[in-house]
Design a protein around this motif. Structure first.
Motif, PDB file in Angstrom:
ATOM      1  N   ASP A  97      35.005  13.715   1.137  1.00 41.25           N
ATOM      2  CA  ASP A  97      36.397  13.559   0.707  1.00 41.25           C
ATOM      3  C   ASP A  97      37.365  14.357   1.574  1.00 41.25           C
ATOM      4  O   ASP A  97      38.522  14.530   1.217  1.00 41.25           O
ATOM      5  CB  ASP A  97      36.554  13.941  -0.769  1.00 41.25           C
ATOM      6  N   ASN A  98      36.867  14.833   2.720  1.00 38.90           N
ATOM      7  CA  ASN A  98      37.763  15.527   3.662  1.00 38.90           C
ATOM      8  C   ASN A  98      37.228  15.347   5.072  1.00 38.90           C
ATOM      9  O   ASN A  98      36.053  15.011   5.276  1.00 38.90           O
ATOM     10  CB  ASN A  98      37.925  17.006   3.304  1.00 38.90           C
ATOM     11  N   ASP A  99      38.086  15.578   6.044  1.00 40.85           N
ATOM     12  CA  ASP A  99      37.721  15.336   7.439  1.00 40.85           C
ATOM     13  C   ASP A  99      36.627  16.282   7.922  1.00 40.85           C
ATOM     14  O   ASP A  99      35.785  15.900   8.742  1.00 40.85           O
ATOM     15  CB  ASP A  99      38.956  15.464   8.336  1.00 40.85           C
ATOM     16  N   ALA A 100      36.629  17.501   7.422  1.00 37.52           N
ATOM     17  CA  ALA A 100      35.630  18.471   7.877  1.00 37.52           C
ATOM     18  C   ALA A 100      34.224  18.021   7.482  1.00 37.52           C
ATOM     19  O   ALA A 100      33.288  18.073   8.305  1.00 37.52           O
ATOM     20  CB  ALA A 100      35.941  19.847   7.296  1.00 37.52           C
ATOM     21  N   PHE A 101      34.057  17.584   6.228  1.00 35.94           N
ATOM     22  CA  PHE A 101      32.741  17.131   5.806  1.00 35.94           C
ATOM     23  C   PHE A 101      32.382  15.812   6.492  1.00 35.94           C
ATOM     24  O   PHE A 101      31.218  15.567   6.826  1.00 35.94           O
ATOM     25  CB  PHE A 101      32.670  16.990   4.283  1.00 35.94           C
ATOM     26  N   ALA A 102      33.373  14.967   6.729  1.00 37.17           N
ATOM     27  CA  ALA A 102      33.111  13.724   7.461  1.00 37.17           C
ATOM     28  C   ALA A 102      32.576  14.032   8.858  1.00 37.17           C
ATOM     29  O   ALA A 102      31.650  13.356   9.346  1.00 37.17           O
ATOM     30  CB  ALA A 102      34.385  12.882   7.541  1.00 37.17           C
TER      31      ALA A 102
END
Length: 403
Positions: free
Chosen positions: A108-113
């Motif tokens: 649900d966020n760019d960092a985890f993506a």
């Protein structure tokens, strides 16, 4: 506890803990043509009722960020799918399969993506079939999800899902016993080392027997630190409580539900017949007593059910049919396996700290443990990075896919 006495006063290998890891190591020792020693497996409860093995989700995945963890699970998949062959083509051994509904990681966020993207590169290089999915692709394949807050998904539909761990566990024990491995219900209460402190000479059982041993394997699950402490070794492993629920849905999904790891930490998967299995833990995640299996009902009402109903709106009307608390054997140092020999107590070996992914790692870990105990070196996967010596050296293994 009703104790059983061992048949002998001396064994080449004493395994402390007979659940999944101890059973795997015992079987792979029995399967090594270069090993003809006597093995004793000691467990406090041979029903294994309260072990992590019996409280498991019983799933496997290849979606790890570290290559070795990926390859460990790949061996597990091959072992499960070819169990009769590994068991010497014994026609009593069942053919097993993996129900590959996959694991669905939702970012649900760019960092985890970005973590999912980097991990996929590792997985593909190791031969896994991980696919990245946009929210639109997720909805097309699984229209029941709410993906309003989702940036990216990651799933692998090959050799990733449910497997019959109980069947493997049962056959490891049965086969090892037929080959001479001895199992007793008892408890190791003391470990005695030589004067120099470099070797374990014997273990003392609760029933009073003193057992001489060539090698000792700590396969004590959530009790691993207690076992190591008897040998004067501090081990960063502690029991952490994990809650599970089976529920039925008034509106069952029209296709298999992947084991979905929600960004909240709640995970839920297909269980069959319109039922589903869900797992979670409290925000505050303290070490607990090894005997503490009390449910926290507030977690379901206040956290888990709202998360499920938000992520999968068809789960607004569900009914819990069973629930239980189990324990992770949490390695608080780096959440990865601790195995191999101790640096100073040279015949004391570890098989500990799997932090929730032990069941799927048990085939490779048992095989590796037998190799290092019998041959002094690994003959298949090199497990050296998991050795205990990384802990005093502060050498952490970074694995980003811990559930």
């Amino acid at each position: 506890m009703k104790t059983q006495a061992p048949q002998s006063s001396s064994y080449d290998v004493v395994i402390i803990g007979g659940a999944m890891m101890g059973a795997s190591a015992a079987w792979f020792l029995s399967d090594d043509k270069d090993f003809d020693g006597k093995v004793l497996v000691v467990d406090r409860d041979l029903s294994y009722e309260n072990t992590s093995t019996m409280h498991t989700n019983s799933c496997m995945r290849q979606q790890f960020s570290g290559e070795l963890n990926v390859r460990i699970s790949q061996f597990a998949a091959d072992f499960v799918k070819n169990l009769p062959r590994y068991m010497g083509n014994d026609d009593r051994v069942p053919d097993l399969s993996i129900r590959s509904f996959g694991y669905m990681y939702l970012a649900d966020n760019d960092a985890f993506a970005d973590v999912l993207r980097e991990s996929q590169k590792v997985q593909l290089a190791a031969g896994a079939a991980t696919q990245l999915m946009t929210p639109e692709q997720i909805l097309e394949a699984y229209p029941f999800y709410n993906v309003d807050d989702i940036v990216l998904g990651s799933i692998n539909l090959i050799d990733e899902g449910f497997w019959d761990a109980t069947a493997v566990f049962d056959w490891w024990r049965k086969s090892a016993r037929e080959r001479g491995t001895e199992y007793i219900e008892n408890e190791v209460v003391a470990v005695t080392k030589n004067a120099a402190g470099t070797r374990v000479e014997s273990v003392t059982l609760k029933s009073g027997e003193v057992i001489a041993c060539g090698q000792v394997l700590n396969a004590s699950g959530p009790r691993a630190a207690l076992t190591s402490r008897m040998a004067g070794i501090e081990l960063p492993v502690e029991p952490r409580k994990r809650f599970s629920w089976i529920f039925s849905a008034a509106e069952p999904l029209d296709r298999d539900l992947p084991l979905t790891i929600d960004p909240s930490g709640v995970h839920v998967r297909e269980n069959g017949g319109g039922t589903y299995q869900c797992g979670a833990h409290s925000d505050i995640d303290p070490a607990v007593d090894p005997e503490d299996f009390v449910m926290d009902h507030a977690i379901w009402e206040e956290h888990v059910w709202p998360v499920l109903a938000t992520r999968i709106p068809q789960f607004e009307r569900i009914k819990v049919t069973s629930e239980w608390a189990g324990h992770y054997s949490m390695n608080t140092f780096d959440h990865n396996a601790i195995m191999g020999p101790h640096m100073e107590v040279e015949n004391f070996f570890f098989l500990n700290g799997f932090s929730g992914h032990g069941l799927q790692q048990s085939p490779a870990m048992g095989r590796g443990t037998a190799e290092i105990m019998v041959h002094g070196a690994y003959k298949s996967l090199d497990m050296t990075q998991f050795h205990f010596d990384r802990i005093p050296a502060g050498r952490k293994i970074i694995e980003k896919a811990i559930i």
